[in-house]
Design a protein around this motif. Structure first.
Motif, PDB file in Angstrom:
ATOM      1  N   GLU A 370       0.925  -1.321   0.026  1.00 52.01           N
ATOM      2  CA  GLU A 370      -0.116   0.139   0.035  1.00 52.01           C
ATOM      3  C   GLU A 370       0.808   1.165   0.220  1.00 52.01           C
ATOM      4  O   GLU A 370       0.374   2.207  -0.602  1.00 52.01           O
ATOM      5  N   GLU A 379       3.497   2.074  -6.212  1.00 50.55           N
ATOM      6  CA  GLU A 379       2.281   2.970  -5.592  1.00 50.55           C
ATOM      7  C   GLU A 379       1.070   2.305  -6.619  1.00 50.55           C
ATOM      8  O   GLU A 379       1.243   2.648  -7.862  1.00 50.55           O
ATOM      9  N   GLY A 380      -0.019   1.784  -6.058  1.00 53.00           N
ATOM     10  CA  GLY A 380      -1.345   1.564  -6.621  1.00 53.00           C
ATOM     11  C   GLY A 380      -1.110   0.171  -7.356  1.00 53.00           C
ATOM     12  O   GLY A 380      -1.996  -0.375  -7.702  1.00 53.00           O
ATOM     13  N   VAL A 382      -0.882  -2.772  -5.611  1.00 55.88           N
ATOM     14  CA  VAL A 382      -1.927  -3.564  -4.782  1.00 55.88           C
ATOM     15  C   VAL A 382      -3.260  -3.608  -5.355  1.00 55.88           C
ATOM     16  O   VAL A 382      -4.163  -4.686  -5.244  1.00 55.88           O
ATOM     17  N   THR A 383      -3.793  -2.472  -5.619  1.00 55.44           N
ATOM     18  CA  THR A 383      -5.035  -2.228  -6.105  1.00 55.44           C
ATOM     19  C   THR A 383      -5.183  -3.277  -7.366  1.00 55.44           C
ATOM     20  O   THR A 383      -6.101  -3.704  -7.560  1.00 55.44           O
ATOM     21  N   GLU A 384      -4.102  -3.137  -8.183  1.00 57.66           N
ATOM     22  CA  GLU A 384      -4.318  -3.692  -9.581  1.00 57.66           C
ATOM     23  C   GLU A 384      -4.025  -5.116  -9.474  1.00 57.66           C
ATOM     24  O   GLU A 384      -4.676  -5.912 -10.363  1.00 57.66           O
ATOM     25  N   GLY A 386      -3.081  -7.177  -6.469  1.00 59.41           N
ATOM     26  CA  GLY A 386      -3.598  -7.857  -5.360  1.00 59.41           C
ATOM     27  C   GLY A 386      -2.371  -8.148  -4.247  1.00 59.41           C
ATOM     28  O   GLY A 386      -1.172  -8.008  -4.768  1.00 59.41           O
ATOM     29  N   ARG A 387      -2.402  -8.278  -3.050  1.00 58.66           N
ATOM     30  CA  ARG A 387      -1.742  -8.385  -2.365  1.00 58.66           C
ATOM     31  C   ARG A 387      -0.752  -9.766  -2.209  1.00 58.66           C
ATOM     32  O   ARG A 387       0.375  -9.897  -1.743  1.00 58.66           O
TER      33      ARG A 387
END
Length: 658
Positions: A370, A379-380, A382-384, A386-387
């Motif tokens: 994150e 940056e960004g 994780v959203t795209e 996944g963790r």
């Protein structure tokens, strides 16, 4: 010694006995061969066989086991032919390492066994990476990794257990506590009452069992493995045992009190289990003799076949080629259209394209999820993505590099971000001894990229500014790239991700936000091992890379009268000798420029090669321009004086005046 066998069939009890007897008889044969002078060294596991055999029998054949050099029972239980093992031990061409390594320092994907390197602790992190690959692929597998009580003193033990605990990885960390690390007793290794007590510090289950009771070992590992396949998590299992022979035979056992040897001789895992089977009628004296006679014949014949195997024939070209996985990059072409990108954005764009191209790719690093990393490159993400694929790590460089190798072994790709290139020293052993040597030793790829934010110019001082590429350019098996421009930053990183070999990717921090240029959008590859000619000229040549490229360009802009041939190496290992030779022939005068310190910097290799191979084309000595042989100071004025740039004009004048 109590054996609970009522719930087991006689056939199962007898099968376990056979698996226990066979490695003991192999060991006894090895001791005879050692006395005969037919083998040079042997690490005996006599007295510890119940651990290797019992735990291996409890694992599924599709699950990885990472044993040590006293775990012959793992290899025999997984049915590796003794003839093949003898060939390995004797350095034969038909051994797993083709004569390149000894003992159990090898792996075999066929049998799902990954052998150790001599440094003992690093394989624990490999197990974590293997288990992570299983979890990400949705495979309900468990990984079993061995270590000794001595290796629990190493940082690799702490790092691997901590990572496995934080990530809930299904790993059984099995410690064979045999009382001594060579001659050092456990009282000088740790102060806790039990090694298994350390598990609480990692938030995991820890238990201690009788490692000489083969049924207790089997039952415990079998139970744990079944649980971990359903509810993944790590467990620390301490198996109490004793090494009845020396660390290796030349060491002897004179440091062991006689009464201690007598105590453990009475607990011999084979003798006690054999007596139990004889007492219960599962094994008869006649069958015992028949088994031993059959095994003796088989072992004798297998050993002779192993000794008769061909010796390796030295071939320099083959030796050098086998340092790397054979790989030819795909032809991608160059996408149409350029987009202005900063150097840092080009790296981020390459990571994004790489994650799309390689769904098996996992990114690991401190604060990269994150938060986006120290420099916000991810940056960004994780959203795209996944963790699972963009993974924050504990601060443990060695374990994460090792986990990267484990991921590669189990079918994934790994990229590890060093927060600063300086910090790779904490994972140095994994890089130079595990990643670099794995393919040469037993033919397995090490599909790992390590991002290295490097370089000075920001006043960050001795521990955040080093140009440490020369630590790795001298290590066979590694590839090293160092882009100077945004386009190459993207293309070389994508090439590094595509390449199944370990790649050190150096990126200069000073260029992150200070350099913008057009970069093709989409997926493309910049060839590893190919230099770029940025300018042609006839007066003198500059061979450089990284920030040195921009120092050279600034000098040439300030001196329009200079007719220089400028080469950006881009790749330092393997480096483009043909282009360097072309530059030498074009001008006869060569300056090798780099940011690293002078002594043993990579420029020394370039200069030496030119002197050896291009001597007749030279009109002057090869001149090196490098930074001072000191640590990097923090103060900006001191740093400026340290850097090679402050001596560039002077060195060029010296070259031209010769």
């Amino acid at each position: 010694m109590l054996y609970q066998g009522a719930n087991r069939s006689p056939d199962m009890l007898l099968s376990i006995y056979q698996k226990l007897l066979y490695p003991r008889m192999v060991e006894e044969k090895m001791l005879i061969l050692l006395r005969q002078g037919r083998i040079g060294k042997w690490f005996s596991g006599i007295g510890q066989e119940a651990i290797a055999v019992g735990s291996s029998l409890a694992m599924n054949a599709s699950e990885y086991i990472l044993p040590m050099h006293r775990n012959l029972g793992v290899f025999t239980t997984r049915n590796i032919p003794l003839e093949k093992l003898v060939a390995q031990w004797q350095g034969k061409a038909t051994g797993f390492t083709k004569g390149r390594d000894r003992s159990f320092h090898f792996g075999t994907q066929e049998h799902k066994i990954i052998g150790m390197i001599s440094h003992l602790g690093p394989q624990l992190a490999l197990a974590a990476g293997i288990a992570l690959a299983d979890r990400l692929a949705g495979r309900p597998h468990v990984t079993l990794v061995f270590t000794g009580e001595g290796a629990t003193s190493e940082g690799d033990f702490h790092e691997a257990l901590n990572v496995a605990a934080v990530w809930d990885l299904p790993v059984i960390f099995l410690v064979e506590n045999n009382g001594y690390g060579l001659s050092t007793p456990v009282t000088e290794q740790y102060r806790c009452e039990r090694i298994s007590d350390k598990a609480a510090g990692y938030g995991m289950e820890g238990l201690q069992i009788d490692g000489n009771n083969v049924l207790e070992v089997f039952d415990t590992v079998n139970r744990l493995a079944q649980e971990l396949r359903v509810r993944p998590r790590p467990v620390l299992l301490e198996c109490m045992t004793f090494r009845m022979r020396g660390h290796e035979e030349a060491s002897g056992t004179k440091y062991v009190p006689p009464e201690l040897l007598e105590h453990w001789a009475a607990k011999d895992p084979l003798t006690n289990y054999e007596n139990y089977l004889l007492q219960t009628g599962v094994l008869t004296p006649g069958h015992r003799l028949e088994l031993r006679a059959a095994y003796k014949k088989e072992i004798d014949e297998s050993c002779e076949r192993g000794f008769a195997a061909p010796e390796p024939v030295f071939d320099a070209a083959a030796e050098e080629a086998d340092m790397y996985v054979p790989y030819v990059a795909e032809e991608t072409g160059m996408p149409q259209g350029n987009k202005a990108m900063r150097y840092i954005d080009a790296i981020s764009d390459a990571l994004r394209e790489g994650l799309k191209k390689h769904p098996e790719l996992v990114l690991m690093g401190q604060d990269i999820a994150e938060y986006g990393g120290a420099f916000k490159i991810t940056e960004g993400f994780v959203t795209e993505f996944g963790r699972d694929r963009i993974r924050n790590t504990p601060i443990c460089e060695s374990a994460i590099v090792g986990a990267g190798l484990g991921l590669s072994i189990n079918g994934a790709k790994a990229l590890v971000e060093m927060q600063f290139a300086d910090f790779v020293s904490c994972g140095f052993n994994q890089v130079v001894n595990n990643l670099a040597k794995t393919h040469y030793r037993w033919g397995e790829k090490a599909d790992v990229v390590i991002r290295m934010p490097a370089g000075a110019g920001t006043g960050a001082g001795p521990f955040h500014s080093q140009s440490n590429e020369a630590w790795f350019t001298k290590t066979p098996g590694l590839k090293v790239v160092y882009p100077a421009f945004p386009k190459e930053a993207k293309g070389l990183l994508l090439s590094a991700l595509a390449d199944p070999n370990p790649v050190l990717y150096f990126e200069h921090k000073l260029l992150y936000r200070s350099l913008t240029a057009g970069v093709p959008e989409g997926y493309f590859l910049t060839p590893i091992g190919q230099a770029a000619v940025l300018r042609t000229g006839k007066q003198f040549s500059i061979i450089t890379y990284g920030l040195g490229v921009h120092w050279a360009l600034a000098y040439l802009q300030q001196h329009p009268e200079a007719d220089a041939f400028l080469v950006d190496l881009q790749t330092l290992q393997p480096w483009d000798k043909d282009t360097v030779a072309q530059a030498v022939r074009a001008t006869g005068r060569v300056l090798v420029l780099h940011e690293d310190t002078l002594t043993c910097g990579f420029g020394a290799e370039i200069a030496a090669w030119i002197g050896e191979h291009c001597f007749r084309d030279l009109d002057a000595p090869v001149i090196r321009c490098a930074s001072l042989d000191t640590a990097i100071p923090m103060n900006k004025d001191l740093e400026a004086g340290f850097l090679a740039e402050s001596r560039l004009a002077e060195k060029i004048a010296t070259l031209l005046a010769f």
